[in-house]
Design a protein around this motif. Structure first.
Motif, PDB file in Angstrom:
ATOM      1  N   ASP A 194       9.727  -7.681   6.368  1.00 29.95           N
ATOM      2  CA  ASP A 194       9.775  -8.166   4.997  1.00 29.95           C
ATOM      3  C   ASP A 194       8.471  -7.787   4.295  1.00 29.95           C
ATOM      4  O   ASP A 194       7.377  -7.977   4.849  1.00 29.95           O
ATOM      5  CB  ASP A 194       9.950  -9.690   4.996  1.00 29.95           C
ATOM      6  N   VAL A 195       8.584  -7.254   3.082  1.00 33.81           N
ATOM      7  CA  VAL A 195       7.404  -6.729   2.381  1.00 33.81           C
ATOM      8  C   VAL A 195       6.303  -7.768   2.276  1.00 33.81           C
ATOM      9  O   VAL A 195       5.163  -7.526   2.692  1.00 33.81           O
ATOM     10  CB  VAL A 195       7.796  -6.222   0.974  1.00 33.81           C
TER      11      VAL A 195
ATOM     12  N   SER B 186      10.836  -1.723   4.728  1.00 36.02           N
ATOM     13  CA  SER B 186      11.654  -2.930   4.637  1.00 36.02           C
ATOM     14  C   SER B 186      12.777  -2.885   5.666  1.00 36.02           C
ATOM     15  O   SER B 186      13.523  -1.903   5.761  1.00 36.02           O
ATOM     16  CB  SER B 186      12.246  -3.070   3.236  1.00 36.02           C
ATOM     17  N   SER B 187      12.879  -3.942   6.451  1.00 37.11           N
ATOM     18  CA  SER B 187      13.902  -4.008   7.496  1.00 37.11           C
ATOM     19  C   SER B 187      15.268  -4.382   6.934  1.00 37.11           C
ATOM     20  O   SER B 187      16.276  -4.330   7.639  1.00 37.11           O
ATOM     21  CB  SER B 187      13.491  -5.029   8.562  1.00 37.11           C
ATOM     22  N   VAL B 188      15.314  -4.764   5.653  1.00 37.63           N
ATOM     23  CA  VAL B 188      16.588  -5.134   5.025  1.00 37.63           C
ATOM     24  C   VAL B 188      17.495  -3.901   4.991  1.00 37.63           C
ATOM     25  O   VAL B 188      17.123  -2.861   4.484  1.00 37.63           O
ATOM     26  CB  VAL B 188      16.369  -5.654   3.594  1.00 37.63           C
TER      27      VAL B 188
ATOM     28  N   THR C 221       9.352  -9.064  -6.195  1.00 42.37           N
ATOM     29  CA  THR C 221       8.398  -9.040  -5.082  1.00 42.37           C
ATOM     30  C   THR C 221       6.967  -9.114  -5.574  1.00 42.37           C
ATOM     31  O   THR C 221       6.138  -9.816  -5.002  1.00 42.37           O
ATOM     32  CB  THR C 221       8.587  -7.767  -4.234  1.00 42.37           C
TER      33      THR C 221
ATOM     34  N   GLU D  83       6.588  -2.654   9.614  1.00 37.99           N
ATOM     35  CA  GLU D  83       8.029  -2.874   9.438  1.00 37.99           C
ATOM     36  C   GLU D  83       8.286  -4.351   9.186  1.00 37.99           C
ATOM     37  O   GLU D  83       7.610  -5.206   9.755  1.00 37.99           O
ATOM     38  CB  GLU D  83       8.797  -2.449  10.688  1.00 37.99           C
TER      39      GLU D  83
ATOM     40  N   ASP E  33       4.704   2.213  -2.263  1.00 40.19           N
ATOM     41  CA  ASP E  33       6.038   2.609  -1.778  1.00 40.19           C
ATOM     42  C   ASP E  33       6.304   4.072  -2.118  1.00 40.19           C
ATOM     43  O   ASP E  33       7.439   4.519  -2.114  1.00 40.19           O
ATOM     44  CB  ASP E  33       7.125   1.693  -2.371  1.00 40.19           C
TER      45      ASP E  33
ATOM     46  N   ASP F  58      14.177  -5.316  -6.107  1.00 41.84           N
ATOM     47  CA  ASP F  58      13.289  -5.937  -5.124  1.00 41.84           C
ATOM     48  C   ASP F  58      12.495  -4.893  -4.349  1.00 41.84           C
ATOM     49  O   ASP F  58      12.755  -4.620  -3.187  1.00 41.84           O
ATOM     50  CB  ASP F  58      14.111  -6.806  -4.170  1.00 41.84           C
ATOM     51  N   LYS F  59      11.531  -4.258  -5.039  1.00 39.64           N
ATOM     52  CA  LYS F  59      10.618  -3.325  -4.399  1.00 39.64           C
ATOM     53  C   LYS F  59       9.205  -3.853  -4.554  1.00 39.64           C
ATOM     54  O   LYS F  59       8.933  -4.738  -5.365  1.00 39.64           O
ATOM     55  CB  LYS F  59      10.714  -1.937  -5.044  1.00 39.64           C
TER      56      LYS F  59
END
Length: 309
Positions: free
Chosen positions: A97-98, A48-50, A132, A95, A18, A125-126
């Motif tokens: 969810d991780v 992350s699409s979040v 994760t 792209e 990341d 949450d990385k």
């Protein structure tokens, strides 16, 4: 029944990044492993699409384009440093969810080993932090190497002397039994000593325990429990297990996570190998604070290889 150990081979390695400082160490470990085993190296960055989905498609596109530029820059720097010389590699940007995207990459590229980083902090949450990382090694079907903040800057496999010791904690259950062949393979490949560790309760209570027939003191109870556990450890390793270096056996008393970390530090272990069970509640488990597996992975002074059924 113990599965036979095989010649150690790793054909493909995936590392998640990341671009944070915490992800640089796992990347160096992944490069070392890929070079040692002549594996193909994959690096993945997941946008992350979040949050970005809520912000709109344009925000997600901008973030993805920026990630592609960052990945390209990282690849260029690695190439210039010589880290990628003669190393087959592919860098990916996805792209979503991780973990779900990493799972797709693992399937598509037939990844054999995933390398991830983790941090001692909780609740962030990385990819390299918090839950994760644990979610990945709890749910991945392949081997996962977790490189925590206290681990060596580089994997010891290319260092002078190489891997010196491998630690396999066991409760004699099916999970650690599945991890045993991997521990034997790693120990044989590097000519390292394999140490099997069993952590027993502080107050061991043998089957059929009764205070009326109990030994006079706790020390005697512990010694009886130690000898019984040592016998089981010797039986745990199959007699026909072809180990190049004779295995060693240890029994300690206390909390599992704390004792495993203490012994690993004391022995200057280069690799901890743990068997994990598959659970349909794996995602929920990964979000519980300080599970034993996560505590070890995030606090160990060496990398941790997890083997899941």
């Amino acid at each position: 029944m113990v599965l036979p150990a095989k010649e150690l081979s790793v054909k493909s390695v995936l590392v998640g990044s990341d671009f944070s400082e915490a992800s640089l160490k796992p990347l160096r470990h992944a490069v070392n492993v890929a070079r040692h085993f002549r594996s193909k190296l994959y690096l993945a960055h997941i946008v992350s699409s979040v949050g970005l989905t809520i912000a709109g498609a344009e925000a997600l596109e901008l973030a993805t384009n920026a990630a592609r530029r960052d990945v390209g820059e990282l690849e260029r720097k690695l190439a210039e440093s010589g880290a990628l010389a003669d190393l087959s590699h592919e860098f990916l940007v996805r792209e979503g969810d991780v973990w779900e995207e990493l799972r797709r990459i693992i399937h598509e590229k037939q990844i054999e080993l995933v390398v991830i980083g983790t941090h001692a902090r909780q609740g962030i949450d990385k990819l390299v932090l918090g839950s994760t990382a644990e979610q990945i090694f709890r749910e991945a079907d392949n081997l996962v190497l977790t490189v925590g903040p206290h681990a060596l800057p580089d994997a010891p496999i290319e260092a002078v002397g190489g891997v010196r010791s491998v630690l396999l904690p066991t409760d004699f259950g099916a999970d650690s039994l599945r991890a045993l062949p991997h521990a034997i393979s790693f120990a044989n490949h590097f000519g390292a000593r394999l140490v099997l560790l069993h952590v027993a309760p502080v107050m061991p209570m043998p089957e059929g325990f009764s205070w009326s027939t109990a030994p006079d003191n706790i020390d005697q109870m512990r010694e009886n429990a130690r000898q019984k556990a040592l016998k089981k450890l010797r039986e745990f390793v199959a007699k026909d297990a072809a180990l190049t270096v004779p295995p060693e056996f240890m029994v300690e008393f206390g909390k599992h996570g704390e004792q495993i970390l203490r012994v690993a530090h004391q022995l200057k272990t280069d690799l901890i190998i743990m068997g994990l069970n598959h659970s349909k509640h794996g995602r929920a488990i990964s979000h519980l604070p300080q599970t034993t597996a996560y505590k070890i992975a995030s606090e160990a002074h060496c990398s941790v290889l997890t083997v899941r059924d």
